[in-house]
Every structure is written in structure tokens, then in C-alpha cells.
Design a protein around this motif. Structure first.
Motif, PDB file in Angstrom:
ATOM      1  N   THR A 171       0.854  -1.191   0.000  1.00  0.00           N
ATOM      2  CA  THR A 171       0.000   0.000   0.000  1.00  0.00           C
ATOM      3  C   THR A 171       0.889   1.241   0.000  1.00  0.00           C
ATOM      4  O   THR A 171       1.925   1.277   0.678  1.00  0.00           O
ATOM      5  CB  THR A 171      -0.959   0.049   1.213  1.00  0.00           C
ATOM      6  OG1 THR A 171      -1.645   1.312   1.189  1.00  0.00           O
ATOM      7  CG2 THR A 171      -0.249  -0.082   2.538  1.00  0.00           C
ATOM      8  N   HIS A 172       0.498   2.242  -0.786  1.00  0.00           N
ATOM      9  CA  HIS A 172       1.279   3.479  -0.879  1.00  0.00           C
ATOM     10  C   HIS A 172       0.771   4.535   0.098  1.00  0.00           C
ATOM     11  O   HIS A 172       1.086   5.710  -0.035  1.00  0.00           O
ATOM     12  CB  HIS A 172       1.232   4.015  -2.310  1.00  0.00           C
ATOM     13  CG  HIS A 172       2.141   3.287  -3.253  1.00  0.00           C
ATOM     14  ND1 HIS A 172       2.203   1.920  -3.311  1.00  0.00           N
ATOM     15  CD2 HIS A 172       3.034   3.753  -4.173  1.00  0.00           C
ATOM     16  CE1 HIS A 172       3.092   1.560  -4.234  1.00  0.00           C
ATOM     17  NE2 HIS A 172       3.608   2.654  -4.776  1.00  0.00           N
ATOM     18  N   SER A 173      -0.049   4.123   1.062  1.00  0.00           N
ATOM     19  CA  SER A 173      -0.679   5.089   1.969  1.00  0.00           C
ATOM     20  C   SER A 173      -0.443   4.714   3.431  1.00  0.00           C
ATOM     21  O   SER A 173      -1.351   4.783   4.256  1.00  0.00           O
ATOM     22  CB  SER A 173      -2.189   5.143   1.681  1.00  0.00           C
ATOM     23  OG  SER A 173      -2.431   5.211   0.296  1.00  0.00           O
ATOM     24  N   ILE A 199      -0.378  -6.867  -7.852  1.00  0.00           N
ATOM     25  CA  ILE A 199      -1.066  -5.579  -8.066  1.00  0.00           C
ATOM     26  C   ILE A 199      -0.401  -4.491  -7.213  1.00  0.00           C
ATOM     27  O   ILE A 199       0.133  -4.781  -6.146  1.00  0.00           O
ATOM     28  CB  ILE A 199      -2.573  -5.725  -7.691  1.00  0.00           C
ATOM     29  CG1 ILE A 199      -3.378  -4.513  -8.141  1.00  0.00           C
ATOM     30  CG2 ILE A 199      -2.754  -5.977  -6.195  1.00  0.00           C
ATOM     31  CD1 ILE A 199      -4.899  -4.747  -8.112  1.00  0.00           C
ATOM     32  N   HIS A 200      -0.414  -3.263  -7.699  1.00  0.00           N
ATOM     33  CA  HIS A 200       0.018  -2.132  -6.870  1.00  0.00           C
ATOM     34  C   HIS A 200      -1.205  -1.572  -6.136  1.00  0.00           C
ATOM     35  O   HIS A 200      -2.079  -0.997  -6.789  1.00  0.00           O
ATOM     36  CB  HIS A 200       0.611  -1.023  -7.739  1.00  0.00           C
ATOM     37  CG  HIS A 200       2.092  -1.043  -7.837  1.00  0.00           C
ATOM     38  ND1 HIS A 200       2.781  -1.973  -8.581  1.00  0.00           N
ATOM     39  CD2 HIS A 200       3.035  -0.231  -7.271  1.00  0.00           C
ATOM     40  CE1 HIS A 200       4.075  -1.734  -8.474  1.00  0.00           C
ATOM     41  NE2 HIS A 200       4.277  -0.697  -7.683  1.00  0.00           N
ATOM     42  N   PRO A 201      -1.282  -1.721  -4.813  1.00  0.00           N
ATOM     43  CA  PRO A 201      -2.391  -1.095  -4.089  1.00  0.00           C
ATOM     44  C   PRO A 201      -2.116   0.414  -3.930  1.00  0.00           C
ATOM     45  O   PRO A 201      -1.686   0.884  -2.877  1.00  0.00           O
ATOM     46  CB  PRO A 201      -2.407  -1.816  -2.744  1.00  0.00           C
ATOM     47  CG  PRO A 201      -1.507  -3.004  -2.922  1.00  0.00           C
ATOM     48  CD  PRO A 201      -0.496  -2.575  -3.933  1.00  0.00           C
ATOM     49  N   GLY A 212      11.437  -8.152  -3.489  1.00  0.00           N
ATOM     50  CA  GLY A 212      11.255  -6.867  -4.150  1.00  0.00           C
ATOM     51  C   GLY A 212      10.109  -6.933  -5.138  1.00  0.00           C
ATOM     52  O   GLY A 212       9.235  -7.797  -5.031  1.00  0.00           O
ATOM     53  N   GLU A 213      10.184  -6.020  -6.119  1.00  0.00           N
ATOM     54  CA  GLU A 213       9.103  -5.896  -7.099  1.00  0.00           C
ATOM     55  C   GLU A 213       9.585  -6.409  -8.454  1.00  0.00           C
ATOM     56  O   GLU A 213      10.095  -5.649  -9.275  1.00  0.00           O
ATOM     57  CB  GLU A 213       8.678  -4.445  -7.209  1.00  0.00           C
ATOM     58  CG  GLU A 213       8.231  -3.848  -5.892  1.00  0.00           C
ATOM     59  CD  GLU A 213       7.831  -2.388  -6.049  1.00  0.00           C
ATOM     60  OE1 GLU A 213       6.879  -2.108  -6.783  1.00  0.00           O
ATOM     61  OE2 GLU A 213       8.507  -1.534  -5.458  1.00  0.00           O
ATOM     62  N   ALA A 214       9.444  -7.721  -8.648  1.00  0.00           N
ATOM     63  CA  ALA A 214       9.884  -8.319  -9.911  1.00  0.00           C
ATOM     64  C   ALA A 214       8.915  -7.951 -11.026  1.00  0.00           C
ATOM     65  O   ALA A 214       7.701  -7.864 -10.806  1.00  0.00           O
ATOM     66  CB  ALA A 214       9.969  -9.830  -9.764  1.00  0.00           C
TER      67      ALA A 214
END
Ligand SMILES: [Zn+2]
Length: 427
Positions: A109-111, A205-207, A348-350
Motif C-alpha cells: 500500500t502506498h498510503s 497488483i500495486h495497491p 522486491g518488485e519483480a
């Protein structure tokens, strides 16, 4: 001689391998980690943005599996990433599980508050260390509670395409993995017999529907996903992200252009993914007394990027504590067999093409990838993708370096090769 004693007798004289008398157990537990008062939220490098409101709560969610002497904990934290220096503090507080069998993943989450201590250009960090240490304790408490509640269970496991408007690739719309992996633990006795104890959802998914710039603290779409699964009788929901790098994100596109960036859209996507996960697992065959297997290894990735070196050396969290030098980041990769599923972790983010390749080479028809787990070192690209398309400039800059993706693939597939396939552990 009663039946139990008779079975034990057969075991000691060698007629029945002892493993057959071991019972698979599962349990799950939850802690809320919403800061009170609210803290600024971080979407990555840069000064966190003060939060004035919250939408939903941030959680720690833990599921524990046990069979015989093997115990495994899988934990998700509602945060952008959760560095191993914090994870290891929790591991030290957890009783009865080997530290290397505890997988801690971030939902991304970016928040949520900064968990890295990102330094600004003057070396100053805004992370709240008191809050992070409190989260460390909550993670340990959730796992310890789950261990104390372990009960005999069976599993339902399925991997299938999640349908509907959930995710897409912001750089190239169709380049994403629509497969959703679901592991559901079901009680086999007691007052909750035949009811789900927990449902684990694995999806890339990017939340970031809400993102880090609105001054809102939120689990993003993961919050509605948890509550939907729980309200529909799926037990405690756990979400593990997948290979969601460059740039697999929530499909919040509006028909006439623009994006929906509000809580309502988090609810739409989170509930749709929850419904799809429950549909996917619904008719899966029940695996009675499944086997589990867990192994891990330490892998080092060269740090070529100056910005990554700067973060590692200037963060007040001492992020480089596990590294042998300033030029290499060392982390843990896990391989698990859970019933007929196999799981690999990604630190990480593959990018999604790495995810496809690794899944295709795993020894199962039910491959799971737990992204941003045990560490989250930014994007992971193959050297072919690194600094290639103009669109990849940002993700190349925020990766450890050119070789991260290739080293990961090689090390992960070596683990697949050197370890038993699901169902073949005892052979
Ligand atoms: Zn990301």
C-alpha cells in the motif's frame, strides 16, 4: 491395545512411517497497526506526506501451518515494504518457529507510514521509530497468537485467472499476470468443523488507488479485500502480493480517461478480487492432512545504484545491517511446499515477465510467488530490460542494479531444482 497405541506401535516397529501419524494444523491471527495519532504516509523515496484522515485500518495478518516438527508463518503487513532489519526484530520475539521459516511480506500500500527511514537530500529521515518498533511487537504477537491457536485442518488450494477489472500494466496494458492463487485452511474438528480458518490470496497488483499524495492513511484495496473475505465466511484473510513490478497496478481507469482515486474504488477492486478468490477456491478438492516443507537461503545482490547505496547508508534503521559490504544487499529467499502448491518469495518488485518465467519452471501446477517478502529492494529487472525502453528509466533507477532480476531467477530456480516437488518430500 487401543487404536492410537497400536498405530504408534506399528510406527516404532517400522510398519508405518511416523510422518503418517502427524496431523496438519493451521491458525491465523490479526493485529491492527493504524497509528494513533496518524502519521505521514510514504509512497517511496522523498519526504512523507502528512495524513489528515484515514480510510480503513492498517493490519498485520499472520497464518501459521504446522505438521510434525515443521512450522511455517506467513505474515502480511500493510505497508509499502518491510525491511528485514524490522522483520528480524519480530523473528527474535516469536516463540516456537525457526526464524528462517517466518515469511514477512508487505502488501505495498502506498498510503502507510515510512518503514525504511528514507533519508532526504540532507540525510534527514522522517520515519517514526517508536511506531515501527510497536509494529514489530504486533507482528510477533499475531504470530505467537496463531501458534497458540493451532488446530487440525485441511487445505483447499487453487490457482486460476481472476476475472474482471482488477489490475493492468500501466506501461503496456496487457502485460500482467491475471492468475490468482488461493490457499484456504479449513478446520477439521471442534466447533468450527468444516469452516474456513483463513484464506490466503496471492495476486500481483500495486495497491495505490489512493496513493501517497492525498494525505490519506489507508490499506488501499487490501482493506476491503480482507473484510469481504471475512464477511463471506472465508476466515481471516491474508494478502500476499506477487510479481507486480514495472508497472502492474490497480485498474482504476475511468471510461472517459482519468482515474478513480478514492476509497469507493478501493472497495470496488478489493471486493471484486476477494469474490474472485473465493470463487476460484470454492470447488478445489479438499487436501486432507497435507504435507508442508520449508527451506531458505541467503542471496546477495550487487548494489550498483547510488541512490540505493545512499538510502542503505543514511537510514536510521541501519538497513545495511545484514549486508557484508556497502556494495551488496543480502537477503533471504524461501521455498515452500504447502499441500500440492509451491511458493517462492521475491525480495522486491519483480517485473511480470520474471514472474511468468519462474512460475513456469516451478514443480507444480499451482505456483505462488510472494513478492516484497522478507525484504523489498525496489524493482527487479532482467539485464535485457534494464535501462531499455524509455518507460523503464524510473524502474531501472529505483532497482539495485542491472543484474538483480537475473540473479534472482538463477537462485530461485536452483532452489526449485535442489528441493523436492510438492508431494515428494518424504521420498
Ligand atoms: Zn511499486
Amino acid at each position: 491395545m487401543n487404536k492410537k497405541v497400536f498405530v504408534y506401535f506399528l510406527c516404532i516397529i517400522g510398519f508405518i512411517p511416523y510422518a503418517h501419524t502427524q496431523t496438519f494444523k493451521a491458525a491465523a491471527a490479526v493485529r491492527i497497526i493504524t497509528p494513533d495519532p496518524l502519521l505521514p504516509v510514504s509512497g517511496g523515496i522523498g519526504t512523507p506526506k502528512p495524513a489528515t484522515v484515514k480510510q480503513g485500518d492498517l493490519f498485520v495478518r499472520a497464518i501459521v501451518f504446522e505438521k510434525g516438527k515443521t512450522r511455517i508463518a506467513i505474515v502480511n503487513v500493510d505497508n509499502l515494504g518491510w525491511p528485514s532489519v524490522l522483520g528480524n526484530k519480530s523473528r527474535a520475539l516469536i516463540k516456537g518457529i525457526a526464524p528462517e521459516n517466518i515469511l514477512i511480506g508487505a502488501t505495498h500500500t502506498h498510503s502507510a507510514p515510512d518503514a525504511y527511514g528514507f533519508p532526504d537530500e540532507n540525510g534527514k529521515s522522517y520515519a517514526d521509530l517508536k511506531y515501527l518498533n510497536w509494529c514489530v511487537q504486533q507482528i510477533a504477537d499475531a504470530v505467537n497468537e496463531a501458534v497458540s491457536k493451532l488446530e487440525p485442518a485441511a487445505l483447499k488450494i487453487a490457482v486460476a485467472e481472476a476475472k474482471g477489472k482488477i489490475s493492468y500494466n500501466y506501461y503496456a496494458p496487457q502485460l500482467f499476470d491475471p492468475r490468482c492463487g488461493v490457499i484456504q485452511a479449513i478446520a477439521t474438528g471442534g466447533k468450527n468443523k468444516s469452516k474456513p480458518i483463513a484464506t490466503l490470496v496471492n495476486y500481483a497488483i500495486h495497491p495505490e488507488v489512493i496513493g501517497s499524495r492525498q494525505g490519506i492513511l489507508s490499506p488501499d484495496l487490501c482493506g476491503p479485500l480482507y473484510s469481504r473475505i471475512e464477511s463471506r465466511g472465508g476466515g481471516i484473510a491474508v494478502f500476499m502480493n506477487g510479481a507486480q513490478g514495472g508497472m502492474v497496478t490497480a485498474d482504476n481507469r475511468l471510461e472517459n480517461g482519468g482515474e478513480a482515486n478514492d476509497w469507493k474504488e478501493c472497495i470496488r477492486i478489493g471486493e471484486l478480487l476477494a469474490d474472485e478468490a473465493l470463487r476460484i477456491v470454492q470447488d478445489a478438492p479438499v487436501q486432507q492432512n497435507p504435507d508442508i516443507y520449508c527451506t531458505s537461503k541467503k542471496v546477495s545482490f550487487p548494489i550498483d545504484a547510488d541512490i540505493m547505496k545512499y538510502i542503505l547508508t543514511h537510514s536510521p534503521l541501519n538497513l545495511a545491517a545484514n549486508n557484508s559490504s556497502v556494495d551488496a544487499a543480502t537477503t533471504q529467499i524461501n521455498l515452500l511446499n504447502i499441500g500440492d502448491a509451491q511458493v517462492l518469495t521475491i525480495p522486491g518488485e519483480a517485473l511480470p515477465n520474471i514472474g511468468y518465467y519462474v512460475k513456469r519452471n516451478m514443480k507444480t501446477k499451482k505456483p505462488f510467488l510472494f513478492g516484497l517478502t522478507n525484504d523489498a529492494f525496489g524493482y527487479m529487472l532482467t539485464k535485457v530490460d534494464f535501462n531499455s525502453f524509455k518507460k523503464y528509466e524510473y524502474i531501472s533507477r529505483t532497482s539495485l542494479g542491472e543484474n538483480t532480476g537475473d540473479i534472482y531467477i538463477e537462485e530461485a530456480l536452483k532452489m526449485v531444482k535442489e528441493n523436492p516437488a510438492p508431494g515428494e518430500e518424504g521420498r
